[in-house]
Motif scaffolding. Sequence first.
Motif, PDB file in Angstrom:
ATOM      1  N   ALA A  87      -0.419  -7.555   5.245  1.00  0.00           N
ATOM      2  CA  ALA A  87      -0.883  -6.656   4.340  1.00  0.00           C
ATOM      3  C   ALA A  87      -2.352  -7.706   4.058  1.00  0.00           C
ATOM      4  CB  ALA A  87       0.100  -6.212   3.374  1.00  0.00           C
ATOM      5  N   VAL A  88      -2.872  -6.864   3.390  1.00  0.00           N
ATOM      6  CA  VAL A  88      -3.719  -7.979   2.450  1.00  0.00           C
ATOM      7  C   VAL A  88      -4.527  -6.811   1.067  1.00  0.00           C
ATOM      8  CG1 VAL A  88      -5.197  -9.298   4.845  1.00  0.00           C
ATOM      9  CG2 VAL A  88      -6.400  -6.961   3.828  1.00  0.00           C
ATOM     10  N   ASN A  89      -5.214  -7.283  -0.207  1.00  0.00           N
ATOM     11  CA  ASN A  89      -4.847  -7.357  -0.913  1.00  0.00           C
ATOM     12  C   ASN A  89      -5.777  -5.325  -1.239  1.00  0.00           C
ATOM     13  OD1 ASN A  89      -6.913  -7.849  -1.516  1.00  0.00           O
ATOM     14  ND2 ASN A  89      -6.920  -8.925  -3.642  1.00  0.00           N
ATOM     15  N   THR A  90      -6.927  -5.441   0.022  1.00  0.00           N
ATOM     16  CA  THR A  90      -7.283  -4.409   0.058  1.00  0.00           C
ATOM     17  C   THR A  90      -7.119  -3.273   0.992  1.00  0.00           C
ATOM     18  OG1 THR A  90      -8.651  -5.470   2.165  1.00  0.00           O
ATOM     19  CG2 THR A  90      -9.481  -5.673  -0.225  1.00  0.00           C
ATOM     20  N   ASP A  91      -5.521  -3.370   1.506  1.00  0.00           N
ATOM     21  CA  ASP A  91      -4.646  -1.770   1.894  1.00  0.00           C
ATOM     22  C   ASP A  91      -4.693  -0.975   1.320  1.00  0.00           C
ATOM     23  OD1 ASP A  91      -5.548  -3.101   4.627  1.00  0.00           O
ATOM     24  OD2 ASP A  91      -3.296  -4.617   4.781  1.00  0.00           O
ATOM     25  N   VAL A  92      -4.749  -1.037  -0.331  1.00  0.00           N
ATOM     26  CA  VAL A  92      -4.174   0.165  -1.362  1.00  0.00           C
ATOM     27  C   VAL A  92      -5.552   0.125  -1.611  1.00  0.00           C
ATOM     28  CG1 VAL A  92      -3.290   0.405  -3.357  1.00  0.00           C
ATOM     29  CG2 VAL A  92      -2.042  -0.417  -1.968  1.00  0.00           C
ATOM     30  N   ASP A  93      -5.599   2.166  -2.042  1.00  0.00           N
ATOM     31  CA  ASP A  93      -6.913   2.122  -2.141  1.00  0.00           C
ATOM     32  C   ASP A  93      -6.543   3.404  -2.665  1.00  0.00           C
ATOM     33  OD1 ASP A  93      -9.510   3.142  -2.464  1.00  0.00           O
ATOM     34  OD2 ASP A  93      -9.794   4.097  -0.785  1.00  0.00           O
TER      35      ASP A  93
END
Length: 516
Positions: A318-324
């Motif tokens: 997971a990367v920090n742009t995997d949450v919207d």
Amino acid sequence: MSRIISIAIAAVLVFTLLSGCSGDASEPARRAGNVPAGESPRGAVKIKYVVPGVESRDHMEVMAAVNRKLADDGIGVEVEQRFIPPDVWEQKINLMLSMGEEFDLFHIMQDRVPFSTYMGKGALADITASVEKYGSHLKKAIPQDMWDGAQAEGKTYTVPTYWVEMASEGQFDIRLDMLRQNHLDVPRTPEQLLQTMQVVMNNWKGKRKPYLPVKGDFDPIAVHTTVLHRAYDSFPFTVKDKLFYVNQSGDVLSWIETPEFRKDAEFMRKAYTMGLLHPDLLVMKQEQVKAQLDSGEWFVYFGTGGSLGALRKVNPAAVNTDVDAVYFRPEKPYLRPLTIKNSNAVPVTSKHADEAVRFLDWIYASQDNYDLIQYGFEGRHYTTDGERDVQKLKGYSGSETQLGNIHFIRTNKVSGLPANNRVLYQPNDQAQNSVAANFIFDPTPVKAEYANVMSEAAASVTPIYMGVLAYDEAFPAALDRMKSAGLDRVVAEYVRQFREWRGASGKSSIEGRDSQ
């Protein structure tokens, strides 16, 4: 006896030497100063600041530096923070106030116990003059509409904490990595959200099911079911004080009797019967919700939550742009249901209201002051990129929710969640305030009925609103009990006060906020 005295003297000398060696000699004098933890700068007025939370390991050392800088800057104030565990916060602070205990500042969580509740009990000092005289930096850092919300009858009773953009209310976090793994698109309606959650739940590979992290309540703002409201044709509207529906035309209705309440309850009922909600959500505590987010065992969260570290417990890639951060019907207005979410007030027992305000004002006098009290010592407790990024290290942590301000907050670009940082910590110039955002309801004229209604709602309405009981089956009897408790009279009194307030305020139905 002489041998015992000699041993004692030797012990004192050893302790003194060790204490001298334990200090951080490399810390710049302007940050750490020369005041050991627990000692007071000369001539300073000592104030006691009571907050919910747990003391950090290096808290005393950082506060010694804060007090030294307060002295160096000529503020003449020394601050002592007292921490009360969050799970007993409300009981403890109410006891302190009712017993007339002397302290000078305490934190208020507006969405849990609004300052008007404390004010109604005569527990808050009027700090209008103090803010006017000593609050120049406060007034610059905090928008005027928030100050308006901190007032009653033209008097200021609390200092708002502008730590969050309240127009973030109405969005939900969703994990894009889990959408990709299940070949799903971002849901655009509540019904699509349920279908998407069911697919992810059925395919989940973690140790625990990724229930929607919520606990039982009948307040849409507390449980963030406001995310559903944007999908309704009647939006924008908000729910005030758990009981009252208010739209932007100024219409006030009994919330539980509206079609929107029913839609919320029916959504939650579907989620519950589909196994998307924890079976014990009515008895869950907020700490359990946080523990689920920290575990990474979640897919959708109403509001903003989680961290990159937690995501990687379930998905190491997971990367920090995997949450919207998603809003239903984003073309609709962004609404602030409240202008104030948190604040700090001076209890009526304080003898140092001026000093309390001067301390708060000092925090926003410079980025250096803010960084010191929020993040500790640079290089030891945090690092920055020279701009607005912060990488927090171990040993100390302040509280943005208690003393934060959007104009000074640093966010984590490496492991933070950019989508959440955007909606939480950047002013939304397109947002509008609810027409009732700054209205303060005084339940005194219906005190008995109000207490009975709130108690009955917690018992009868919460299971329906959270989907544990079916609306069609349980609501008629619950409404009868609410009516018997005095709901109609409480709503009528709210309507009366709200109409008088709107007439006296002379304000337009839709209030905005000047960008800063």
